[in-house]
Design a protein around this motif. Structure first.
Motif, PDB file in Angstrom:
ATOM      1  N   LYS A   1      -3.222 -42.204   3.659  1.00  0.00           N
ATOM      2  CA  LYS A   1      -3.761 -41.592   4.872  1.00  0.00           C
ATOM      3  C   LYS A   1      -2.652 -41.363   5.902  1.00  0.00           C
ATOM      4  O   LYS A   1      -2.332 -42.237   6.714  1.00  0.00           O
ATOM      5  CB  LYS A   1      -4.866 -42.464   5.478  1.00  0.00           C
ATOM      6  N   VAL A   2      -2.067 -40.182   5.846  1.00  0.00           N
ATOM      7  CA  VAL A   2      -1.052 -39.782   6.811  1.00  0.00           C
ATOM      8  C   VAL A   2      -1.311 -38.332   7.196  1.00  0.00           C
ATOM      9  O   VAL A   2      -1.678 -37.518   6.347  1.00  0.00           O
ATOM     10  CB  VAL A   2       0.378 -39.958   6.249  1.00  0.00           C
ATOM     11  N   ILE A   3      -1.175 -38.026   8.472  1.00  0.00           N
ATOM     12  CA  ILE A   3      -1.371 -36.655   8.929  1.00  0.00           C
ATOM     13  C   ILE A   3      -0.270 -36.304   9.920  1.00  0.00           C
ATOM     14  O   ILE A   3       0.116 -37.126  10.751  1.00  0.00           O
ATOM     15  CB  ILE A   3      -2.762 -36.464   9.590  1.00  0.00           C
ATOM     16  N   GLY A   4       0.253 -35.091   9.784  1.00  0.00           N
ATOM     17  CA  GLY A   4       1.256 -34.593  10.716  1.00  0.00           C
ATOM     18  C   GLY A   4       0.668 -33.465  11.546  1.00  0.00           C
ATOM     19  O   GLY A   4      -0.024 -32.599  11.011  1.00  0.00           O
ATOM     20  N   MET A   5       0.919 -33.477  12.856  1.00  0.00           N
ATOM     21  CA  MET A   5       0.426 -32.435  13.744  1.00  0.00           C
ATOM     22  C   MET A   5       1.558 -31.979  14.651  1.00  0.00           C
ATOM     23  O   MET A   5       2.480 -32.749  14.953  1.00  0.00           O
ATOM     24  CB  MET A   5      -0.760 -32.950  14.576  1.00  0.00           C
ATOM     25  N   ASP A   6       1.502 -30.719  15.072  1.00  0.00           N
ATOM     26  CA  ASP A   6       2.522 -30.164  15.950  1.00  0.00           C
ATOM     27  C   ASP A   6       2.669 -31.034  17.198  1.00  0.00           C
ATOM     28  O   ASP A   6       1.685 -31.426  17.828  1.00  0.00           O
ATOM     29  CB  ASP A   6       2.133 -28.738  16.344  1.00  0.00           C
ATOM     30  N   GLY A   7       3.914 -31.317  17.564  1.00  0.00           N
ATOM     31  CA  GLY A   7       4.175 -32.222  18.671  1.00  0.00           C
ATOM     32  C   GLY A   7       3.618 -31.748  19.998  1.00  0.00           C
ATOM     33  O   GLY A   7       2.997 -32.526  20.733  1.00  0.00           O
ATOM     34  N   LEU A   8       3.831 -30.489  20.347  1.00  0.00           N
ATOM     35  CA  LEU A   8       3.326 -29.973  21.614  1.00  0.00           C
ATOM     36  C   LEU A   8       1.803 -29.970  21.623  1.00  0.00           C
ATOM     37  O   LEU A   8       1.174 -30.235  22.655  1.00  0.00           O
ATOM     38  CB  LEU A   8       3.863 -28.557  21.857  1.00  0.00           C
ATOM     39  N   PHE A   9       1.208 -29.701  20.479  1.00  0.00           N
ATOM     40  CA  PHE A   9      -0.248 -29.627  20.364  1.00  0.00           C
ATOM     41  C   PHE A   9      -0.896 -30.968  20.682  1.00  0.00           C
ATOM     42  O   PHE A   9      -1.862 -31.038  21.443  1.00  0.00           O
ATOM     43  CB  PHE A   9      -0.602 -29.179  18.947  1.00  0.00           C
ATOM     44  N   ILE A  10      -0.356 -32.056  20.141  1.00  0.00           N
ATOM     45  CA  ILE A  10      -1.001 -33.359  20.322  1.00  0.00           C
ATOM     46  C   ILE A  10      -0.446 -34.160  21.500  1.00  0.00           C
ATOM     47  O   ILE A  10      -1.138 -35.026  22.033  1.00  0.00           O
ATOM     48  CB  ILE A  10      -0.918 -34.216  19.038  1.00  0.00           C
ATOM     49  N   LEU A  11       0.776 -33.873  21.914  1.00  0.00           N
ATOM     50  CA  LEU A  11       1.394 -34.679  22.968  1.00  0.00           C
ATOM     51  C   LEU A  11       1.653 -33.915  24.260  1.00  0.00           C
ATOM     52  O   LEU A  11       2.054 -34.511  25.258  1.00  0.00           O
ATOM     53  CB  LEU A  11       2.723 -35.276  22.469  1.00  0.00           C
ATOM     54  N   GLY A  12       1.434 -32.596  24.253  1.00  0.00           N
ATOM     55  CA  GLY A  12       1.763 -31.791  25.412  1.00  0.00           C
ATOM     56  C   GLY A  12       0.838 -31.988  26.600  1.00  0.00           C
ATOM     57  O   GLY A  12       1.235 -31.791  27.738  1.00  0.00           O
ATOM     58  N   TYR A  13      -0.412 -32.359  26.328  1.00  0.00           N
ATOM     59  CA  TYR A  13      -1.409 -32.520  27.389  1.00  0.00           C
ATOM     60  C   TYR A  13      -1.502 -31.262  28.248  1.00  0.00           C
ATOM     61  O   TYR A  13      -1.229 -31.268  29.449  1.00  0.00           O
ATOM     62  CB  TYR A  13      -1.111 -33.765  28.222  1.00  0.00           C
ATOM     63  N   GLY A  14      -1.919 -30.188  27.564  1.00  0.00           N
ATOM     64  CA  GLY A  14      -2.119 -28.900  28.200  1.00  0.00           C
ATOM     65  C   GLY A  14      -3.506 -28.371  27.890  1.00  0.00           C
ATOM     66  O   GLY A  14      -4.408 -29.128  27.516  1.00  0.00           O
TER      67      GLY A  14
END
Length: 297
Positions: free
Chosen positions: A261-274
């Protein structure tokens, strides 16, 4: 042709030509008199907000974290938000620098702030309310308060819907956000981070909460944290594959490692807080709860 008629025709042509050039001149002017029209933006979430407000034509440069929307990549890149060169930022001749809180390094931020160009620093935070504050502050800097209020209202509704889904999740699953596994060392997120916030918004529990920020953690701490899912940032400096992460002896000993169980997500998408944060939370929630950890899906 009758000379009088020819004169009238020439006058009409002249009037039409003048009108055309007047329209072109108006289009070349800034959208709002007195407002900045050459904006350098430092912070990916701020760039997203500006595009959402429809004010992207006023941007003339961006930092390297401003990669969404795709069109933003066509603008000159003045460097990474935490490692800026004052010369690089000032060389694009902005009439406003819009920067996310924490831009730097501090020495560079000081030089930029003292260069005689207006600098507006937008506060950041780890709560969903900080996204709304960021929208309002950005809109105010652009003189678009009403548009900012409308965007904030829409984003607030999206966030409320995401929270409703998260609150309905039972048997909360544990998530370990891994920033890096380079060299076998595990860099992970504790509390007071955007990663911690997005995990909570998705209805999960941060598996490591005994410290603040991002830091290297011991193998024993990771095993004891017993994460059900490993969350990674795509597009970061750690180019390790998911398979390499799962093969790490410590990760392999966790429930997430045992069930792949590992998932990768775009950094700006999950951490950008926009504006897209609610969407990121929903996608993470679906990945976390779409199946039982024991299924290995």
């Amino acid at each position: 042709m009758n000379p009088a008629r020819r004169l009238k025709s020439n006058q009409l042509t002249g009037i039409l030509t003048a009108l055309v050039f007047s329209c072109l001149a108006l289009n070349a002017l800034p959208a709002r008199a007195g407002q900045p029209s050459r904006i350098a933006v430092i912070g990916g979430s701020l760039t997203e907000i500006i595009y959402a407000l429809g004010e992207e034509d006023r941007m003339i440069a961006r930092d390297s974290t401003s990669v969404y929307p795709e069109a933003a990549k066509d603008l000159p890149d003045v460097g990474y938000i935490r490692q800026l060169s004052p010369e690089g930022v000032l060389s694009v001749n902005p009439d406003l620098i819009l920067a996310l809180e924490g831009f730097g390094p501090p020495e560079a931020a000081k030089v930029i702030s003292q260069a005689g160009i207006p600098v507006v620093v937008i506060p950041d935070g780890y709560e969903s309310t900080s996204i709304l504050a960021k929208i309002h502050a950005t809109a105010k800097a652009l003189g678009r308060e009403q548009a900012g209020a409308e965007l904030a209202e829409k984003v607030a509704a999206d966030l409320a819907a995401a929270k409703a889904v998260a609150s309905g999740r039972k048997d909360k699953r544990r998530v370990l956000f891994l920033l890096s596994v380079q060299g076998g060392r595990l860099m992970a997120s504790g509390s007071q981070t955007h990663a911690d916030g997005i995990i909570a918004l998705a209805g999960g529990v941060n598996a490591l909460s005994g410290f603040d920020g991002y830091k290297e953690v011991s193998h024993e701490a990771v095993i004891e944290a017993a994460p059900d899912l490993i969350l990674r940032m795509r597009g970061g400096r750690d180019a390790s594959s998911d398979a390499e992460v799962l093969a790490h002896p410590t990760i392999a000993a966790t429930p997430a490692g045992k069930h792949g169980k590992v998932i990768g997500m775009d950094g700006l998408f999950i951490l950008g807080y926009g504006p897209r944060t609610a969407q990121a939370a929903r996608e993470l929630s679906e990945a976390l709860y779409k199946s039982s950890p024991a299924s290995g899906d």
